[in-house]
Design a protein around this motif. Structure first.
Motif, short mmCIF file in Angstrom:
data_model
loop_
_atom_site.label_atom_id
_atom_site.label_comp_id
_atom_site.label_asym_id
_atom_site.label_seq_id
_atom_site.Cartn_x
_atom_site.Cartn_y
_atom_site.Cartn_z
N GLY A 155 55.53 20.52 21.60
CA GLY A 155 55.17 21.93 21.31
C GLY A 155 55.80 22.62 19.99
O GLY A 155 55.98 24.05 20.01
N ASP A 192 59.47 18.16 28.05
CA ASP A 192 57.86 18.47 28.24
C ASP A 192 57.75 19.84 28.90
O ASP A 192 57.55 19.92 29.92
CB ASP A 192 57.21 17.24 28.80
CG ASP A 192 55.74 17.14 28.65
OD1 ASP A 192 55.30 18.56 28.31
OD2 ASP A 192 54.95 16.43 28.73
N ASP A 194 54.80 21.42 28.48
CA ASP A 194 53.42 21.23 28.93
C ASP A 194 53.01 20.22 29.31
O ASP A 194 52.04 19.35 28.80
CB ASP A 194 52.99 21.68 27.30
CG ASP A 194 51.23 22.28 27.62
OD1 ASP A 194 50.85 22.47 28.84
OD2 ASP A 194 50.38 22.44 26.57
N GLU A 233 49.26 18.90 29.98
CA GLU A 233 48.36 18.44 28.92
C GLU A 233 48.69 17.38 28.07
O GLU A 233 47.84 16.53 27.90
CB GLU A 233 48.50 19.96 28.06
CG GLU A 233 47.70 19.58 26.84
CD GLU A 233 46.11 19.69 26.96
OE1 GLU A 233 45.48 18.83 26.06
OE2 GLU A 233 45.64 20.04 27.96
N THR A 234 50.04 17.18 28.04
CA THR A 234 50.71 16.14 27.47
C THR A 234 50.02 14.95 28.36
O THR A 234 49.46 13.86 27.57
CB THR A 234 52.12 16.10 27.40
OG1 THR A 234 52.74 17.22 26.82
CG2 THR A 234 52.65 14.54 26.79
N THR A 257 60.65 18.23 32.72
CA THR A 257 59.57 19.07 32.60
C THR A 257 59.66 20.42 32.76
O THR A 257 60.43 20.63 33.80
CB THR A 257 58.09 18.12 33.16
OG1 THR A 257 58.46 18.39 34.51
CG2 THR A 257 58.04 16.77 33.09
N TYR A 258 58.83 21.21 32.19
CA TYR A 258 58.64 22.61 32.57
C TYR A 258 58.17 22.98 34.04
O TYR A 258 58.47 24.00 34.46
CB TYR A 258 57.79 23.16 31.44
CG TYR A 258 57.37 24.47 31.63
CD1 TYR A 258 58.04 25.36 30.61
CD2 TYR A 258 56.23 25.24 31.87
CE1 TYR A 258 57.88 26.55 30.07
CE2 TYR A 258 55.97 26.40 31.78
CZ TYR A 258 56.71 27.28 30.82
OH TYR A 258 56.38 28.62 30.55
N ARG A 276 43.23 28.88 27.76
CA ARG A 276 43.57 29.79 28.90
C ARG A 276 42.40 31.01 28.75
O ARG A 276 42.27 31.66 29.66
CB ARG A 276 44.89 30.42 28.90
CG ARG A 276 45.32 31.63 29.98
CD ARG A 276 46.77 31.78 30.08
NE ARG A 276 47.31 32.15 28.77
CZ ARG A 276 48.81 32.28 28.67
NH1 ARG A 276 49.50 32.17 29.45
NH2 ARG A 276 48.76 32.71 27.41
N ARG A 312 47.40 28.48 32.49
CA ARG A 312 46.62 27.76 31.64
C ARG A 312 45.79 26.42 32.37
O ARG A 312 46.20 26.41 33.40
CB ARG A 312 47.28 26.92 30.54
CG ARG A 312 48.13 28.12 29.40
CD ARG A 312 49.26 27.41 28.62
NE ARG A 312 48.66 26.57 27.81
CZ ARG A 312 49.39 25.70 26.95
NH1 ARG A 312 50.78 25.76 27.10
NH2 ARG A 312 48.85 24.77 26.19
N MET A 362 47.59 23.54 33.98
CA MET A 362 48.67 24.12 34.71
C MET A 362 48.04 24.47 36.02
O MET A 362 48.51 24.13 37.28
CB MET A 362 49.49 24.85 34.20
CG MET A 362 50.51 24.48 33.16
SD MET A 362 51.68 25.65 32.42
CE MET A 362 52.64 24.68 31.30
N SER A 367 53.38 24.80 38.58
CA SER A 367 53.82 24.96 37.13
C SER A 367 53.82 26.52 37.05
O SER A 367 52.95 26.97 36.24
CB SER A 367 52.88 24.49 36.29
OG SER A 367 53.05 22.82 36.43
#
Length: 362
Positions: free
Chosen positions: A88, A114, A116, A119-120, A144-145, A198, A260, A263, A269
């Motif tokens: 991103g 990551d 996101d 989405e990835t 990851t987030y 979103r 989103r 997520m 998430s």
């Protein structure tokens, strides 16, 4: 360790929801003795909308969003013990990922972070030659987030050696209860940039609730909403500086979180805004997603809605006393279990373990 981190921006949250996430985790790693350089491009007017000056706990490098600028920062990758590429960035994402692999020194740890993941992973399923898929065999880990076990399993199926969620959290020195601010007085506030994945959910949860409750006042903060046709009882604020986030969260009767698409579908998430709002003792109403109870307890620490009708009903039943009780319970939970000091400790331990394993196999 010397850490070279290539991300979107640590200085500006403008069109960059990951800014406070980076600040929270990297400031804790700096306190643990790591020497960090954060590389961010001068792109998307972020430098014209800085929320903070370069902090003293890392070296900040802002480079021109040009091939020459890219080359200049990748040339420094070889000086680091750990090189990190976050997704991103928005410019040269493919080149940066390839660059941290080709330009890092032998023995350095290479990490894709990551922010996101859902989405990835969806893109990787659609694209056989996706750059992340191609890079995984040469990466030591994916952080990851969020995403929980579904994301871990998916990344492992794609060949990641290790995938570890490092969730959003609270920095109690940055987000905390403050006095109410008349600028943000309303029944429900929502803060988030307009994003294609979103849009429909914001319309379903915020706009629909506003239309159902014409006597209530709503605030919409974030970039990208200038030309959207809004219900008359929603006030558009535009970009809200991180300096005002505590007041934005602490003032309304309640604040709304809307995940989103990917997520929400994947679950596990929580957005940065969830912890920022809880840290300000806000009464948070969130859209429903799997795994929320791992972070906040529904009904006691957060209110959960399935759609705009639920949001309207929750507001109708919400008294100031109830809102205060939910907000205080959320504040206690995140301070006890979900701080960036805890996330930083996790990353610090992971880096030490990976470095030790690299020495054993060298």
């Amino acid at each position: 360790m010397k850490i070279a981190f290539y991300g979107s921006s640590i200085l500006s949250a403008y069109w960059n929801g990951a800014a406070t996430y980076y600040r929270g985790i990297l400031s804790d790693l700096a306190r643990r003795g790591h020497a960090i350089t954060f590389y961010e491009p001068d792109a998307f007017d972020r430098q014209q909308h800085r929320d903070i000056d370069p902090p003293d706990w890392l070296r900040s490098v802002v480079y021109p969003a040009t091939p020459e600028g890219l080359r200049s920062v990748l040339d420094e990758a070889g000086n680091a013990d750990v090189v990190v590429k976050a997704n991103g960035v928005g410019v040269f994402d493919t080149e940066l990922l390839a660059g941290i692999i080709s330009e890092s020194r032998a023995g350095a740890l290479r990490i894709f972070w990551d922010v996101d993941a859902a989405e990835t992973l969806a893109e990787m399923r659609r694209t056989d030659d996706h750059p992340v898929r191609a890079a995984l065999p040469r990466l030591d880990a994916v952080f990851t987030y969020g995403g929980g076990e579904p994301v871990i399993a998916a990344y492992r199926d794609f060949g990641a050696r290790q995938c570890v969620p490092v969730y959003n959290a609270l920095d109690p020195e940055t987000h905390f209860p403050v006095a109410s601010d008349p600028r943000f007085t309303c029944d429900l506030g929502f803060l988030g940039n307009r994003l294609p994945d979103r849009d429909a959910r914001v319309a379903a949860f915020l706009f629909d609730a506003a239309r159902r409750t014409p006597g209530r006042r709503y605030l919409l903060g974030g970039a990208g909403w200038d030309h959207v046709d809004l219900p008359s009882n929603i006030t558009r604020l535009g970009h809200v500086s991180t300096r005002d986030h505590n007041a934005f969260n602490a003032t309304p009767l309640a604040v709304l979180n809307v995940a989103r698409d990917a997520m929400a579908a994947n679950g596990f998430s929580p957005a940065t805004r969830v912890f920022e709002a809880a840290g300000a003792a806000a009464c948070l109403i969130t859209d429903a997603w799997e795994g929320i109870e791992l972070f906040l307890q529904p009904e006691a620490e957060v209110l959960v809605a399935r759609d705009g009708q639920d949001v309207a009903a929750l507001l109708a039943a919400l008294t100031p006393e109830r809102a205060q009780a939910v907000g205080q319970a959320a504040l206690a939970r995140v301070r006890a279990e979900h701080t960036y000091a805890q996330r930083g400790a996790l990353v610090h331990t992971l880096l030490a373990e990976m470095a030790a394993a690299r020495q054993v196999t060298a």
